[in-house]
Each structure stands twice: as C-alpha cells, then as structure tokens.
Design an enzyme around this catalytic site. Sequence first.
Site, PDB file in Angstrom:
ATOM      1  N   LYS A 160     -26.528   7.943  39.878  1.00 31.54           N
ATOM      2  CA  LYS A 160     -27.389   9.009  40.410  1.00 31.54           C
ATOM      3  C   LYS A 160     -28.782   8.455  40.737  1.00 31.54           C
ATOM      4  O   LYS A 160     -29.417   8.845  41.727  1.00 31.54           O
ATOM      5  CB  LYS A 160     -27.478  10.152  39.393  1.00 31.54           C
ATOM      6  CG  LYS A 160     -26.115  10.814  39.171  1.00 31.54           C
ATOM      7  CD  LYS A 160     -26.062  11.660  37.910  1.00 31.54           C
ATOM      8  CE  LYS A 160     -24.694  12.298  37.709  1.00 31.54           C
ATOM      9  NZ  LYS A 160     -24.482  12.870  36.387  1.00 31.54           N
ATOM     10  N   THR A 219     -10.322  19.773  39.037  1.00 34.19           N
ATOM     11  CA  THR A 219     -11.178  20.847  38.532  1.00 34.19           C
ATOM     12  C   THR A 219     -12.197  21.285  39.578  1.00 34.19           C
ATOM     13  O   THR A 219     -12.340  22.484  39.863  1.00 34.19           O
ATOM     14  CB  THR A 219     -11.914  20.368  37.262  1.00 34.19           C
ATOM     15  OG1 THR A 219     -10.926  19.870  36.373  1.00 34.19           O
ATOM     16  CG2 THR A 219     -12.700  21.471  36.616  1.00 34.19           C
ATOM     17  N   GLU A 271     -15.864  12.612  27.693  1.00 31.35           N
ATOM     18  CA  GLU A 271     -14.550  12.108  28.077  1.00 31.35           C
ATOM     19  C   GLU A 271     -13.941  11.309  26.928  1.00 31.35           C
ATOM     20  O   GLU A 271     -14.661  10.797  26.075  1.00 31.35           O
ATOM     21  CB  GLU A 271     -14.703  11.147  29.273  1.00 31.35           C
ATOM     22  CG  GLU A 271     -15.390  11.738  30.475  1.00 31.35           C
ATOM     23  CD  GLU A 271     -14.473  12.635  31.291  1.00 31.35           C
ATOM     24  OE1 GLU A 271     -13.245  12.512  31.136  1.00 31.35           O
ATOM     25  OE2 GLU A 271     -14.988  13.465  32.050  1.00 31.35           O
ATOM     26  N   GLU A 328     -24.652  16.672  48.039  1.00 36.28           N
ATOM     27  CA  GLU A 328     -25.519  17.338  47.059  1.00 36.28           C
ATOM     28  C   GLU A 328     -24.970  17.264  45.639  1.00 36.28           C
ATOM     29  O   GLU A 328     -25.706  17.082  44.670  1.00 36.28           O
ATOM     30  CB  GLU A 328     -25.699  18.811  47.462  1.00 36.28           C
ATOM     31  CG  GLU A 328     -26.669  19.581  46.601  1.00 36.28           C
ATOM     32  CD  GLU A 328     -28.066  18.994  46.662  1.00 36.28           C
ATOM     33  OE1 GLU A 328     -28.706  19.078  47.715  1.00 36.28           O
ATOM     34  OE2 GLU A 328     -28.522  18.446  45.637  1.00 36.28           O
TER      35      GLU A 328
END
Length: 430
Positions: A203, A13, A188, A127
């Site tokens: 993160k 994707t 998901e 990023e």
Amino acid sequence: MKEVKVGIIGFGTVGAGVAENLLLNKEVIAKRTGVNVTLTRIADLDITTDRGIAVPEGILTTDASVAIKECDIIVELVGGTTIAKKFILDAINAGKCVVTANKALLALHGKEIFDAAEKKGVDVYYEASVAGGIPIIKALREGLVSNRINRICGIMNGTCNYIITRMEREGADFNSVLADAQKLGYAEANPSLDIDGFDTAHKTAILAALAYGEWFGLDPVSIEGIRDLALDDIRYADELGYRIKLLATIKNNDGNVQFSVAPTLVAKNTLLANISEVFNGVLVDGDTVGQTLFYGRGAGRAATASAVVADITDVAINLAGGTVRRIPAFREGKLYDKVLAADEITSRYYLRFEVQDCPGVIASITRLLADRDISISSMIQDEAKGKNGNVPLVILTHEAPAKALKSALAEVATLSINQSPVKVMRIEDL
Ligand code: HSE
C-alpha cells in the site's frame, strides 16, 4: 440511459460483495450517475458454491475471456501476481477498462500495467487496493491534486492494528493475541503478509507512486513488521506519552523522499494514535491544504466492495460520456529529486537498552550519543524491572541521522555494560 456492462473475475468474498452491491444498488447508481451499470458476467473456476446471493441466470462462467470479451469494465478480484496480471493485461489489450483491488500486483508491476493502459487509452482504477473503504486514492488523485505531498503517515493494516490494540489494552503478548485473532478470523492462517509488514508496504508503494509520480516498487521501502513487538516497549512508550503503531511513512524533505513501514511511536494525543482495533487511518500533509486525516474500515467484504463499486461507477461515467482517461488513475511525472536509503534518513528514535546497573553506565552511553551530536529528549531507568544486576534503560532522542545512531549503537554493543541487543524504533511527530 446508456448501459455499461461489468464483468467480475474472481467470485470470492470481495467478488460476492461487489456483485451484491451492484445488484442491490443498481437503481441508486443509475439515479446518481445517469448510467445503467449492469453486472453482465462473473467468472470464477468455481461457479457452483453458494455465495449467498442470487445472481441473474446465465451470467456465471468459468472462462474469464468470456467476461473480457462481453463486458466494458473488467473487475479483477482474483488476487495474486500471476494469473491476475494476465487477466488485467488481456483486458487492457482488448481495449477494456479495469478495476482492481490488487495491491501486491500494482506495487510490483504498476509501471507495466499503467504503461499498457496509457498505450491502449483505457482506465485502470484501484481504490480498494489501499485502506479498503477509505477513498484515499481518489483524495490524492483529485481532491489534493494541487498539493505537493510533504508527508503521508498511514495505519493501513487492520490485522496489525487489532493485535497492537489488544496487546496495549490487555497486557497480552504478541503470540497469544495473534493466536486469538486467527481464531476470530481477523488474521490469516499464514499471517506473514500482514504481521511482517508486506501488506502495508504494498500500500505504501502505491501511495508513494501517486504522491511522487513514479512506480518505485518495494525496493526503496524499508520494511519491518510487528512480530518482535514486545509488551515492555508498549508500556515504556505509554509511560513516555506515546503509542506504538505499525506506521507507513512516506516523506519528502526538500525533494529527498523516504518510504518505510515499521512499528513507530506516535504521541498519544494525536488522532492517528487513537485509531484502534481493525480500523485504518491515513494522514496526508500537503503544502497547501496542511494536514488531512482519512479514517475507516480498511478491509472486509462490504468496505472493500464500496471502494470497488465507486471505481466501477467512475469508469462507467467516463465510458458513457466518452471521457475515458479524463482523470488518469496514475500519471508518470517525477515529483522528487532523490530516494533516500534507510541509512540516509534522519528521525527521532526510541532506544531500549538492557544494561548493568552500576556507576557510569548512563554516562558512557550518553557520551557515545553526545559525541555524535545526538540529543536526548526523555529517559527512563526502570529499577522495578531490574534483575540479576541488569536494568532496562529507555532513551528517546531528538532528530538524529540514522548513520550517526548506527555508529553510536555499534560502539555501545562493544561495551561490557551492554547486556543485549538494543531495541530501536522510530518516533514520528505528527
Ligand atoms: N489484510 C489486510 C488487513 C487487509 O488486515 O488490513 C487487506 O489488505
């Protein structure tokens, strides 16, 4: 105009979104950067499925090493921590610059990857690994470079934020909203990475590395997800002026840093509390700039592609100008004294007890807190929710050491008036 060749590994994707953006906006990128950024190769094991975009003839390959050999920038969009790591290290060792969106890989193996990049003198940009389309990494690396980072608080998982928002708005319980989110494609089929807090923790580890100059990995990040988030707690928090968010907290108190991911109360009148649905928000508090807030889409093909292509253009400019590593994407350099363990922190707390409704109950609990110098800031005893002689009791505290709270709650657990495990959440004043 100089040409820089780009090879994408992973045509899923996000890979398709990146390819589409590079092809569609080639001219925009060339006009803005003065560099001809050319999509030269796309490698994937499946090169027959139609991804809905027309790619130039002959650029598809099933062999990632072809992309690594022929291109200047390798964009790793395979995901996972095994073969993706090999592709990245192969590219670095071949002297190629890398762009990746792979948060798990960087959180776990960031040191190895950036050591290799430094040795070979190449750029590795990432990023899209944190908060999707929000340029938070560039902001920390460049815009806020002169700041000591006091605190970063982030809502960085859209799936969790979506689930919590709907629980709050509709009064629906966690399991029914999760099932619905899965049906709608927001969550998901195996939602554990998101709802158990690991995605946010990856993160967190990346932002902590940028803030304090070291790849800490996941070990020092205390991680709690939203699986056990109860509607009652959302309602009591609301009554007391707060919302609950799955919050990443990266904090520095006099050189002592702490990292956590947990459902956390934030005051309703703050900007972060009002970031809802699938959106992400990251608050950065720097010693010079004060508070800054970054908001946007943290996931999805287009938002992620926007961040990946921004990295590609940065690296392309560096390559074209002979300035690779001018702005190192990560540089080791310790900017803290000590990483605190979970029981060494201090925080404000939300506590929900289930207690017998009889004389002296509140007195006995508040006595145990007062004995440890833990001060109460708000309290609700919810008569309307009482049943079988028991009643919920919610207490908010002022700042208290985690150790003192733990010891008080251990003693509460021994009291006969205490009817079930105490629900504990942190409160973050913003
Ligand atoms: N699954 C993440 C989210 C996006 O729901 O925000 C990728 O990190």
